[in-house]
Scaffold this motif. Structure first.
Motif, PDB file in Angstrom:
ATOM      1  N   GLY A  84       0.835  -1.980  -0.009  1.00  0.00           N
ATOM      2  CA  GLY A  84      -0.022   0.074  -0.469  1.00  0.00           C
ATOM      3  C   GLY A  84       0.433   1.283  -0.018  1.00  0.00           C
ATOM      4  N   GLN A  85       2.295   1.409   1.031  1.00  0.00           N
ATOM      5  CA  GLN A  85       2.681   2.527   0.639  1.00  0.00           C
ATOM      6  C   GLN A  85       3.699   2.799  -0.774  1.00  0.00           C
ATOM      7  OE1 GLN A  85       6.134   2.293   2.997  1.00  0.00           O
ATOM      8  NE2 GLN A  85       6.315   3.972   3.432  1.00  0.00           N
ATOM      9  N   ARG A  86       2.975   1.667  -1.512  1.00  0.00           N
ATOM     10  CA  ARG A  86       4.024   1.927  -2.484  1.00  0.00           C
ATOM     11  C   ARG A  86       3.396   1.827  -3.893  1.00  0.00           C
ATOM     12  NH1 ARG A  86       6.411  -2.034  -4.605  1.00  0.00           N
ATOM     13  NH2 ARG A  86       5.514  -3.808  -3.069  1.00  0.00           N
ATOM     14  N   GLN A  87       1.450   2.072  -2.940  1.00  0.00           N
ATOM     15  CA  GLN A  87       1.015   1.627  -3.898  1.00  0.00           C
ATOM     16  C   GLN A  87       0.780   1.301  -4.931  1.00  0.00           C
ATOM     17  OE1 GLN A  87      -1.686   5.046  -4.124  1.00  0.00           O
ATOM     18  NE2 GLN A  87      -1.282   4.570  -2.262  1.00  0.00           N
ATOM     19  N   ASP A  88       0.869  -0.323  -4.709  1.00  0.00           N
ATOM     20  CA  ASP A  88       1.521  -1.305  -5.761  1.00  0.00           C
ATOM     21  C   ASP A  88       0.170  -2.205  -5.769  1.00  0.00           C
ATOM     22  OD1 ASP A  88       2.474  -3.203  -7.148  1.00  0.00           O
ATOM     23  OD2 ASP A  88       4.511  -3.801  -6.064  1.00  0.00           O
ATOM     24  N   TRP A  89      -0.798  -1.654  -6.855  1.00  0.00           N
ATOM     25  CA  TRP A  89      -2.110  -2.001  -6.509  1.00  0.00           C
ATOM     26  C   TRP A  89      -2.632  -3.515  -7.370  1.00  0.00           C
ATOM     27  CZ3 TRP A  89      -3.559  -0.884  -2.157  1.00  0.00           C
ATOM     28  CH2 TRP A  89      -2.594   1.069  -1.373  1.00  0.00           C
ATOM     29  N   GLN A  90      -1.728  -2.998  -8.832  1.00  0.00           N
ATOM     30  CA  GLN A  90      -1.939  -3.870 -10.140  1.00  0.00           C
ATOM     31  C   GLN A  90      -0.820  -4.997  -9.559  1.00  0.00           C
ATOM     32  OE1 GLN A  90      -4.702  -3.105 -11.878  1.00  0.00           O
ATOM     33  NE2 GLN A  90      -4.865  -1.394 -10.577  1.00  0.00           N
ATOM     34  N   THR A  91       0.408  -5.053  -9.012  1.00  0.00           N
ATOM     35  CA  THR A  91       0.924  -6.148  -9.100  1.00  0.00           C
ATOM     36  C   THR A  91       1.908  -6.328  -7.939  1.00  0.00           C
ATOM     37  OG1 THR A  91       2.855  -4.943 -10.370  1.00  0.00           O
ATOM     38  CG2 THR A  91       1.713  -6.229 -11.607  1.00  0.00           C
TER      39      THR A  91
END
Length: 688
Positions: A411-418
């Motif tokens: 979440g901190q890295r906004q890593d939603w897709q992968t």
């Protein structure tokens, strides 16, 4: 038995005005190439109409509202229009969001020199589910003559007749007394009176600053909430005996209120009551600082906009581990007794660890991954249970919808897709995986260390949680959004609808139960922070009453409201209806039974049986702006006296009104429920 019904008649939902004499509250002018003026000489109704002049071809009168309006209660858009000679076609369409796709267009040509009423069925627009913008646009590509618009509104649907049914033998389940809880950290006489008056059953000592609480010094750190400052939690002089936490626990014991105590898992606690995480003298100038109290304490953001990094956590904090937590629990057992003997029974495993990387970035700048969250839970929960085997733990206490599915690291890295971390754990969402790990611990060690699945939940719809009542659309949204707690057909009216998963269907409590059933059976369900807003308004009281009814019906085990209302605010009376409706301790029953409304969105009903007497208690909530009548039928129940009633409504916001007793014809009676009201009936008798 079931008695015959008294007929109820269909009604029509209230219209929603957009323009009449002036633009309605909550609506804004987002037009282009358009001038509009108030015309008091030419009007279809009221005192004025709106004169619309386009200054270019394809110009548009565009009216915008936020939040978007659900169209569920409306059938058409209706308005009066006065045309001028040589006027051409106009196009009406709507958009679901500020820049959403246009609905199907409805074309019309104003009648010259006469008022005409235009009715646009929503079906002609493609049945839009919601409306954020309503536009009337030139359809000729040329500059048209001025036209006048009046009485623009959404027309309420004709609604089916209402009926209420209660079955005393169906859907029976115990209602946990721990759902009537609050959050709170002070222990004054007023706090004691407040809890007693509202019938509060449990109080959570929690929030961001408890993540770094030093129980020995009665000090914590404010984190990003206030310049990362170490502060005292009370004015105690005899530490740790009269610490802020101990004062709350002692008051809870005196008042018969259970305590949920937050146990820090972050690994750092405040070292004093004077230090701060981003001192300006040490880390340089920052974009903001505590001008009033500690001007050396900055916000951790450099003047160029980047974050201060590489700071030393020991500027504010002592590094601690599970032994520090174990020592605290041991001290509490020594002072109050163990959990089995009226000591502290419930321990939250910190507070929103999914947001430490933001809220407490001076000591935890990197979001936890799956394994780190699991390992800390193992270590600290085991330490709590070692010090007090009867204690019960609640976790993972994550903040909201996003972190039910993703780790703080992703979440901190906004890593939603992968999402790297989630994918490294088989793609399993965070909460189900966490439950699996807690089960694995019990299988390996023969000991349960997690007792409650605890999730925080704030409705994501704009203007609802932690907000004042807002405009008519926001108030309607607030009341509708309680469906996200249970309804498998309700698509959330927020960013969740497009962000998924499950197509935006939250159904929070059933989802929690499904996760537990599939991954760690026997785990209880808790929501230790939630808020539907509007404490100052009857709308907030209606929503809160609905929420408490849902908690009981759906079998939630523990809940604590964040930011409790003031004692005199309307929202406080929602608690009183369930916990002290008559001012003498009268309470909603302890066993939920089947209660059904033909239109739960308009007239909600909840029912419960009193354990001591067998009487039924019913809470009926009129969520609409008009009076509603409905027959109420009881089955598998025989009455034993007059029906008693109490009501809280917009007509009297300062107290609950005792209603005249009424008799039953068999086991059926019809009542009229005033607009924006909460009614409690107590029906003596017994189930058959």
């Amino acid at each position: 038995m079931i008695a015959s019904l008294i007929p109820a008649f269909a009604a029509r939902a209230a219209d929603l005005m957009v323009y009449e004499d002036a633009l309605a509250g909550g609506w804004q002018d987002w037009s282009w190439n358009t001038m509009r003026a108030t015309d008091t000489a030419l009007k279809a109704t009221g005192a004025a109409s709106l004169a619309v002049t386009y200054t270019a071809g394809w110009a548009g009168l565009s009216l915008r509202t936020s939040p978007a309006i659900s169209t569920a209660g409306y059938s058409s858009i209706r308005f009066s229009v006065y045309g001028k000679p040589n006027g051409g076609k106009l196009s009406l369409f709507t958009q679901p969001t500020d820049n959403g796709t246009n609905s199907t267009a409805f074309l019309f040509t104003p009648t010259p020199n006469a008022w005409s009423v235009i009715d646009v069925p929503l079906s002609a627009l493609g049945n839009p589910a919601q409306i954020a913008r309503l536009t009337i646009m030139d359809w000729t590509g040329t500059i048209q003559p001025t036209y006048n618009l009046d009485a623009l509104r959404l027309i309420g649907k004709t609604l089916p007749a209402l009926s209420l049914k209660v079955d005393a033998t169906a859907a029976r389940k115990p209602i946990s007394p721990l759902i009537y809880g609050i959050n709170g950290s002070s222990a004054t006489t007023a706090d004691a009176d407040f809890m007693k008056g509202l019938g509060v059953s449990v109080r959570r000592w929690g929030g961001n600053n408890t993540s770094r609480y030093n129980w020995q010094l009665d000090a914590s750190n404010t984190g990003a909430d206030w310049y990362f400052e170490d502060v005292r939690m009370s004015d105690a002089v005899n530490l740790p005996a009269d610490s802020g936490a101990n004062c709350v626990i002692a008051q809870d014991r005196r008042e018969g209120v259970a305590t949920v105590l937050t146990m820090p898992l972050i690994g750092y606690v405040a070292k004093d009551a004077a230090s701060c995480g981003f001192g300006i003298a040490k880390y340089g100038a920052q974009t903001d600082k505590d001008w009033q109290w500690r001007p050396n304490c900055g916000n951790g953001v450099k003047t160029g906009g980047s974050l201060v990094t590489g700071n030393n956590p020991t500027d504010t904090s002592l590094a601690v581990g599970p032994s520090f937590a174990q020592a605290w629990v041991s001290a509490l057992v020594s002072r109050y007794g163990n959990a089995a003997n009226s000591g502290v029974r419930y321990y939250d495993l910190d507070n929103e660890p999914d947001l430490w990387w933001d809220t407490h970035r001076d000591v935890a700048p990197t979001g936890l991954n799956y394994d780190q969250l699991r390992d800390r839970t193992y270590q600290y929960a085991a330490a709590i249970k070692t010090a007090d085997p009867g204690a019960q733990t609640l976790g993972p206490v994550v903040m909201g919808w996003t972190y039910y599915w993703h780790s703080p690291y992703d979440g901190q890295r906004q890593d939603w897709q992968t999402p790297d971390d989630r994918n490294a754990h088989g793609g399993t969402p965070l909460v189900p995986w966490y439950l699996q790990q807690m089960k694995a611990y019990e299988l390996a060690h023969g000991k349960r260390i997690l007792d409650f699945l605890d999730l925080h939940y704030y409705p994501a719809a704009s203007g609802v949680a932690l907000s004042p009542a807002g405009n008519t659309a926001t108030q309607a949204l607030r009341l509708n959004s309680t469906r996200s707690l249970w309804d498998p057909n309700y698509v959330d009216e927020s960013w969740i609808a497009s962000a998924g998963p499950d197509g935006g269907i939250v159904k929070l409590i059933p989802r929690m139960r499904e996760w537990v059933s599939a991954n760690y059976p026997g785990t209880k369900l808790a929501i230790t922070e939630y808020n539907w807003g509007a404490p100052e308004h009857i709308n907030g009281a209606l929503a809160q009453a609905d929420v408490l009814g849902i908690f009981g019906r759906e079998g939630l085990d523990l809940a604590t409201l964040w930011a409790p209302p003031q004692s005199s605010q309307p929202l406080a009376f929602a608690f009183r209806i369930y916990r002290n409706y008559n001012g003498s301790g009268g309470r909603f029953g302890e066993t939920s039974v089947s209660a059904a409304s033909s239109a739960q969105d308009r007239l909600a009903i909840y029912a419960a049986e009193e354990a001591a007497t067998g009487a039924l208690t019913l809470v009926v909530i009129n969520k609409t702006a008009g009076n509603l009548s409905a027959p109420l039928t009881l089955s598998h129940f025989t009455s034993g006296g007059l029906v008693q009633g109490w009501r809280y409504s917009a007509a009297r916001l300062t107290g609950i009104t005792r209603l005249p007793d009424q008799g039953l014809s068999g086991v059926t009676f019809t009542s009229t429920y005033p607009a924006n009201s909460i009614t409690l009936y107590r029906i003596p008798g017994r189930r058959l």
